[in-house]
Design a protein around this motif. Sequence first.
Motif, PDB file in Angstrom:
ATOM      1  N   ILE A 128       0.852  -1.185   0.000  1.00  0.00           N
ATOM      2  CA  ILE A 128       0.000   0.000   0.000  1.00  0.00           C
ATOM      3  C   ILE A 128       0.886   1.232   0.000  1.00  0.00           C
ATOM      4  CG2 ILE A 128      -1.768   1.287   1.271  1.00  0.00           C
ATOM      5  CD1 ILE A 128      -2.683  -1.443   2.409  1.00  0.00           C
ATOM      6  N   GLY A 129       0.660   2.105  -0.994  1.00  0.00           N
ATOM      7  CA  GLY A 129       1.435   3.334  -1.115  1.00  0.00           C
ATOM      8  C   GLY A 129       2.862   3.083  -1.548  1.00  0.00           C
ATOM      9  N   GLY A 130       3.630   4.143  -1.575  1.00  0.00           N
ATOM     10  CA  GLY A 130       5.022   4.044  -2.007  1.00  0.00           C
ATOM     11  C   GLY A 130       5.118   4.008  -3.524  1.00  0.00           C
ATOM     12  N   GLU A 131       6.002   3.166  -4.014  1.00  0.00           N
ATOM     13  CA  GLU A 131       6.223   3.025  -5.453  1.00  0.00           C
ATOM     14  C   GLU A 131       5.839   1.620  -5.895  1.00  0.00           C
ATOM     15  OE1 GLU A 131       7.231   5.413  -7.620  1.00  0.00           O
ATOM     16  OE2 GLU A 131       7.167   6.822  -5.924  1.00  0.00           O
ATOM     17  N   PRO A 132       5.197   1.474  -7.048  1.00  0.00           N
ATOM     18  CA  PRO A 132       4.839   0.143  -7.534  1.00  0.00           C
ATOM     19  C   PRO A 132       6.071  -0.688  -7.882  1.00  0.00           C
ATOM     20  CG  PRO A 132       3.983   1.877  -9.000  1.00  0.00           C
ATOM     21  CD  PRO A 132       4.764   2.540  -7.926  1.00  0.00           C
ATOM     22  N   GLU A 133       5.933  -1.984  -7.715  1.00  0.00           N
ATOM     23  CA  GLU A 133       6.976  -2.926  -8.114  1.00  0.00           C
ATOM     24  C   GLU A 133       6.484  -3.639  -9.364  1.00  0.00           C
ATOM     25  OE1 GLU A 133       7.759  -5.323  -4.635  1.00  0.00           O
ATOM     26  OE2 GLU A 133       8.238  -3.534  -3.455  1.00  0.00           O
ATOM     27  N   TRP A 134       6.764  -3.031 -10.489  1.00  0.00           N
ATOM     28  CA  TRP A 134       6.230  -3.487 -11.773  1.00  0.00           C
ATOM     29  C   TRP A 134       6.798  -4.834 -12.182  1.00  0.00           C
ATOM     30  CZ3 TRP A 134       2.206  -0.831 -13.275  1.00  0.00           C
ATOM     31  CH2 TRP A 134       2.098   0.515 -12.907  1.00  0.00           C
ATOM     32  N   TRP A 135       5.982  -5.635 -12.832  1.00  0.00           N
ATOM     33  CA  TRP A 135       6.438  -6.894 -13.415  1.00  0.00           C
ATOM     34  C   TRP A 135       6.918  -6.688 -14.848  1.00  0.00           C
ATOM     35  CZ3 TRP A 135       2.302 -11.126 -11.952  1.00  0.00           C
ATOM     36  CH2 TRP A 135       2.501 -11.523 -10.635  1.00  0.00           C
ATOM     37  N   MET A 149      -1.108   9.609 -11.898  1.00  0.00           N
ATOM     38  CA  MET A 149      -2.062   9.272 -10.854  1.00  0.00           C
ATOM     39  C   MET A 149      -1.326   8.757  -9.621  1.00  0.00           C
ATOM     40  SD  MET A 149      -5.173   7.653 -13.119  1.00  0.00           S
ATOM     41  CE  MET A 149      -6.304   7.546 -11.729  1.00  0.00           C
ATOM     42  N   ILE A 150      -1.993   8.811  -8.485  1.00  0.00           N
ATOM     43  CA  ILE A 150      -1.418   8.399  -7.205  1.00  0.00           C
ATOM     44  C   ILE A 150      -1.494   6.872  -7.100  1.00  0.00           C
ATOM     45  CG2 ILE A 150      -1.703   8.504  -4.690  1.00  0.00           C
ATOM     46  CD1 ILE A 150      -3.032  11.305  -5.212  1.00  0.00           C
ATOM     47  N   PHE A 151      -0.353   6.266  -6.787  1.00  0.00           N
ATOM     48  CA  PHE A 151      -0.315   4.821  -6.577  1.00  0.00           C
ATOM     49  C   PHE A 151      -0.972   4.497  -5.244  1.00  0.00           C
ATOM     50  CE2 PHE A 151       2.083   1.201  -4.689  1.00  0.00           C
ATOM     51  CZ  PHE A 151       1.570   0.204  -5.502  1.00  0.00           C
ATOM     52  N   VAL A 152      -1.953   3.588  -5.276  1.00  0.00           N
ATOM     53  CA  VAL A 152      -2.657   3.178  -4.065  1.00  0.00           C
ATOM     54  C   VAL A 152      -2.131   1.841  -3.564  1.00  0.00           C
ATOM     55  CG1 VAL A 152      -4.898   2.488  -3.099  1.00  0.00           C
ATOM     56  CG2 VAL A 152      -4.755   4.433  -4.674  1.00  0.00           C
ATOM     57  N   THR A 153      -2.152   0.831  -4.438  1.00  0.00           N
ATOM     58  CA  THR A 153      -1.791  -0.511  -3.996  1.00  0.00           C
ATOM     59  C   THR A 153      -1.452  -1.402  -5.179  1.00  0.00           C
ATOM     60  OG1 THR A 153      -2.501  -2.353  -2.574  1.00  0.00           O
ATOM     61  CG2 THR A 153      -4.158  -1.421  -4.037  1.00  0.00           C
ATOM     62  N   GLU A 154      -0.837  -2.520  -4.850  1.00  0.00           N
ATOM     63  CA  GLU A 154      -0.651  -3.604  -5.812  1.00  0.00           C
ATOM     64  C   GLU A 154      -0.887  -4.901  -5.062  1.00  0.00           C
ATOM     65  OE1 GLU A 154       4.055  -4.571  -5.944  1.00  0.00           O
ATOM     66  OE2 GLU A 154       3.470  -2.602  -6.736  1.00  0.00           O
ATOM     67  N   ILE A 155      -1.446  -5.862  -5.761  1.00  0.00           N
ATOM     68  CA  ILE A 155      -1.748  -7.136  -5.129  1.00  0.00           C
ATOM     69  C   ILE A 155      -1.673  -8.233  -6.184  1.00  0.00           C
ATOM     70  CG2 ILE A 155      -4.230  -6.728  -5.394  1.00  0.00           C
ATOM     71  CD1 ILE A 155      -4.662  -8.385  -2.845  1.00  0.00           C
ATOM     72  N   GLU A 156      -0.953  -9.276  -5.857  1.00  0.00           N
ATOM     73  CA  GLU A 156      -0.879 -10.432  -6.743  1.00  0.00           C
ATOM     74  C   GLU A 156      -2.138 -11.276  -6.538  1.00  0.00           C
ATOM     75  OE1 GLU A 156       2.165 -14.093  -7.822  1.00  0.00           O
ATOM     76  OE2 GLU A 156       2.839 -12.475  -6.507  1.00  0.00           O
ATOM     77  N   THR A 157      -2.733 -11.749  -7.617  1.00  0.00           N
ATOM     78  CA  THR A 157      -4.028 -12.431  -7.528  1.00  0.00           C
ATOM     79  C   THR A 157      -3.934 -13.891  -7.110  1.00  0.00           C
ATOM     80  OG1 THR A 157      -4.021 -12.998  -9.889  1.00  0.00           O
ATOM     81  CG2 THR A 157      -5.076 -10.920  -9.243  1.00  0.00           C
ATOM     82  N   ASP A 158      -2.823 -14.537  -7.337  1.00  0.00           N
ATOM     83  CA  ASP A 158      -2.736 -15.974  -7.081  1.00  0.00           C
ATOM     84  C   ASP A 158      -3.084 -16.381  -5.640  1.00  0.00           C
ATOM     85  OD1 ASP A 158      -2.151 -18.554  -8.338  1.00  0.00           O
ATOM     86  OD2 ASP A 158      -0.461 -18.637  -6.942  1.00  0.00           O
ATOM     87  N   PRO A 159      -2.707 -15.631  -4.594  1.00  0.00           N
ATOM     88  CA  PRO A 159      -3.034 -16.063  -3.234  1.00  0.00           C
ATOM     89  C   PRO A 159      -4.541 -16.156  -2.935  1.00  0.00           C
ATOM     90  CG  PRO A 159      -1.233 -14.502  -3.178  1.00  0.00           C
ATOM     91  CD  PRO A 159      -1.766 -14.512  -4.594  1.00  0.00           C
ATOM     92  N   PHE A 160      -5.370 -15.357  -3.603  1.00  0.00           N
ATOM     93  CA  PHE A 160      -6.804 -15.418  -3.328  1.00  0.00           C
ATOM     94  C   PHE A 160      -7.614 -15.912  -4.519  1.00  0.00           C
ATOM     95  CE2 PHE A 160      -5.942 -11.130  -4.817  1.00  0.00           C
ATOM     96  CZ  PHE A 160      -6.890 -10.980  -5.814  1.00  0.00           C
ATOM     97  N   CYS A 161      -6.951 -16.123  -5.634  1.00  0.00           N
ATOM     98  CA  CYS A 161      -7.665 -16.548  -6.844  1.00  0.00           C
ATOM     99  C   CYS A 161      -6.705 -17.343  -7.723  1.00  0.00           C
ATOM    100  CB  CYS A 161      -8.218 -15.325  -7.573  1.00  0.00           C
ATOM    101  SG  CYS A 161      -9.369 -15.737  -8.892  1.00  0.00           S
ATOM    102  N   ALA A 162      -6.427 -18.563  -7.296  1.00  0.00           N
ATOM    103  CA  ALA A 162      -5.422 -19.390  -7.975  1.00  0.00           C
ATOM    104  C   ALA A 162      -6.010 -20.000  -9.237  1.00  0.00           C
ATOM    105  CB  ALA A 162      -4.905 -20.463  -7.036  1.00  0.00           C
ATOM    106  N   ASP A 163      -6.257 -19.149 -10.223  1.00  0.00           N
ATOM    107  CA  ASP A 163      -6.797 -19.630 -11.491  1.00  0.00           C
ATOM    108  C   ASP A 163      -5.658 -19.814 -12.483  1.00  0.00           C
ATOM    109  OD1 ASP A 163      -6.145 -17.031 -12.151  1.00  0.00           O
ATOM    110  OD2 ASP A 163      -8.174 -16.419 -12.667  1.00  0.00           O
ATOM    111  N   SER A 164      -5.961 -19.863 -13.745  1.00  0.00           N
ATOM    112  CA  SER A 164      -4.951 -20.118 -14.775  1.00  0.00           C
ATOM    113  C   SER A 164      -4.107 -18.899 -15.115  1.00  0.00           C
ATOM    114  CB  SER A 164      -5.634 -20.614 -16.052  1.00  0.00           C
ATOM    115  OG  SER A 164      -6.336 -21.800 -15.787  1.00  0.00           O
ATOM    116  N   CYS A 165      -4.406 -17.756 -14.512  1.00  0.00           N
ATOM    117  CA  CYS A 165      -3.719 -16.524 -14.910  1.00  0.00           C
ATOM    118  C   CYS A 165      -3.304 -15.727 -13.687  1.00  0.00           C
ATOM    119  CB  CYS A 165      -4.634 -15.686 -15.798  1.00  0.00           C
ATOM    120  SG  CYS A 165      -3.872 -14.158 -16.368  1.00  0.00           S
ATOM    121  N   ASP A 166      -2.112 -15.989 -13.172  1.00  0.00           N
ATOM    122  CA  ASP A 166      -1.606 -15.177 -12.076  1.00  0.00           C
ATOM    123  C   ASP A 166      -1.265 -13.804 -12.636  1.00  0.00           C
ATOM    124  OD1 ASP A 166      -0.621 -14.358  -9.618  1.00  0.00           O
ATOM    125  OD2 ASP A 166       1.370 -15.192  -9.994  1.00  0.00           O
ATOM    126  N   LYS A 167      -1.804 -12.784 -12.004  1.00  0.00           N
ATOM    127  CA  LYS A 167      -1.512 -11.429 -12.433  1.00  0.00           C
ATOM    128  C   LYS A 167      -1.328 -10.554 -11.203  1.00  0.00           C
ATOM    129  CE  LYS A 167      -6.443 -10.515 -13.253  1.00  0.00           C
ATOM    130  NZ  LYS A 167      -7.449 -10.251 -14.268  1.00  0.00           N
TER     131      LYS A 167
END
Length: 187
Positions: A128-135, A149-167
Amino acid sequence: MKNELILFPKLEDVFNNVTDRHSEIFLPVVAIPKTMINENWEGYFFVIQFNEDPYNRETVQYFTEYCTDTMISFTIENGKYNFDTNLGYFNTTDDWEEYQVETKEKFEESKNDFFNTGNQFNIAEIKIGGEPEWWQGDATPNDPSGNPMIFVTEIETDPFCADSCDKKIFVFYSKEHNLIVHLYQTT
């Protein structure tokens, strides 16, 4: 309570107008108090898991400056979101429908597990906040006035949605324009 994350907020708490279509395509992951970005702001930022069909070129007709292949946007009104283009943006081809179903099922499994047992994904991994860690490289959007724009957050989807596309979903905000942008990158 003021600075606590809320996991899996209700769709009705996120959107001004909820339709059956909203419940099919928008999967609210977490509500982040705005005070975690600026102590003078009130309300929440909502992180939404979304699953568009990247191969359905018919949806291009619904693209806007902030709703493209890997990005969607919302206008904030009365503390809740309004999607910024037609929901046809999420139309799927027959080939992609199974992936959209899989994403919703995996998300619902995590959500139900959380509400039934208290098990949750590691919220400490939500940046939350700071600078994004881009992939894939910096994709910070500019607001309609041309300002980053102001960076709010980044979240990897695999921990809560382990589907075929981790993003990784990145969320940006323009207070001036009441605009929230979600964009994602994949590995």
